[in-house]
Each structure stands twice: as C-alpha cells, then as structure tokens.
Design a protein around this motif. Sequence first.
Motif, PDB file in Angstrom:
ATOM      1  N   SER A  34     -22.686  19.437 -23.929  1.00 17.16           N
ATOM      2  CA  SER A  34     -21.922  18.643 -22.949  1.00 17.16           C
ATOM      3  C   SER A  34     -21.398  17.354 -23.566  1.00 17.16           C
ATOM      4  N   LYS A  42     -18.546  26.085 -20.593  1.00 15.17           N
ATOM      5  CA  LYS A  42     -19.345  25.095 -19.881  1.00 15.17           C
ATOM      6  C   LYS A  42     -20.790  25.146 -20.392  1.00 15.17           C
ATOM      7  N   PRO A  43     -21.527  24.071 -20.251  1.00 13.20           N
ATOM      8  CA  PRO A  43     -22.935  24.099 -20.678  1.00 13.20           C
ATOM      9  C   PRO A  43     -23.722  25.237 -20.027  1.00 13.20           C
ATOM     10  N   GLN A  96     -18.504  22.629 -28.216  1.00 13.55           N
ATOM     11  CA  GLN A  96     -18.501  21.613 -27.174  1.00 13.55           C
ATOM     12  C   GLN A  96     -17.926  22.165 -25.880  1.00 13.55           C
ATOM     13  N   ALA A  97     -18.310  21.554 -24.781  1.00 12.79           N
ATOM     14  CA  ALA A  97     -17.765  21.948 -23.486  1.00 12.79           C
ATOM     15  C   ALA A  97     -16.240  21.864 -23.522  1.00 12.79           C
TER      16      ALA A  97
END
Length: 121
Positions: free
Chosen positions: A121, A87-88, A13-14
């Motif tokens: 995200s 980050k994505p 996950q972010a």
Amino acid sequence: QVQLVESGGGLVQAGGSLRLSCTASGRTFSSYTMGWFRQAPGKEREFVAAIRRSDGSTYYTDSVKARFTISRDNAKNTVYLQMNSLKPEDTAVYYCAANLLSSISVGYDYWGPGTQVTVSS
C-alpha cells in the motif's frame, strides 16, 4: 494427467499490474477449462477467474471484474491472468487449476503449486 506450473508473481505497489502465466504439460491443453484461484493468509481459497474449454467464455468473481482478465493460448499450452489496478487485498498465493468438465468455480482436478502475489500500500 496434466501438470501445471505458475509464474509471474511478485511484489507490486497498489495500482500496479502483474501478469500471471500457467503452463501445462501432459494431455491436450484445449480439452481443459482453466481457472485461477487465490488464498490469502488465514483465509479459504477462493475462485478468481475461469475460461471455458468449449467456447472460451470467461467468468470472474465480483471483486476482480474490470480489473483482471483471463485468457488462454492453446498453441502455447498457457493460460494467463492479467491483473491491473491491484489492491493490497489482492495479496495471496495464486493457483492455476484445470478440469475436464467445464466446471467454473468448483470441480477442478489438477492444481499448480502456486505463485505469490504481494501488493503493497
């Protein structure tokens, strides 16, 4: 000749973290400057980070500075990429590479097959 194999990719996950590893076989690992590159879908492969063979100096592309850390353990023939605050836009296939010329972002002779990193995200 040197053979490179990456590991440690996955889905995160972010804001999460991953540590990539790249293990080398063949010639003396300490003779190589090692780099990490990545390629996102539909984009060119880009330089991420490098660690110089001679003095261990490290270099990063601006978008990962203060979030990613490259390091090496010559006794284990391994280079690492610690990735924090993911980050994505960090989603990509990550490649390990090696060169004998101390080049930082170009001129790599040997490449691993890559490992997928996906940041949701």
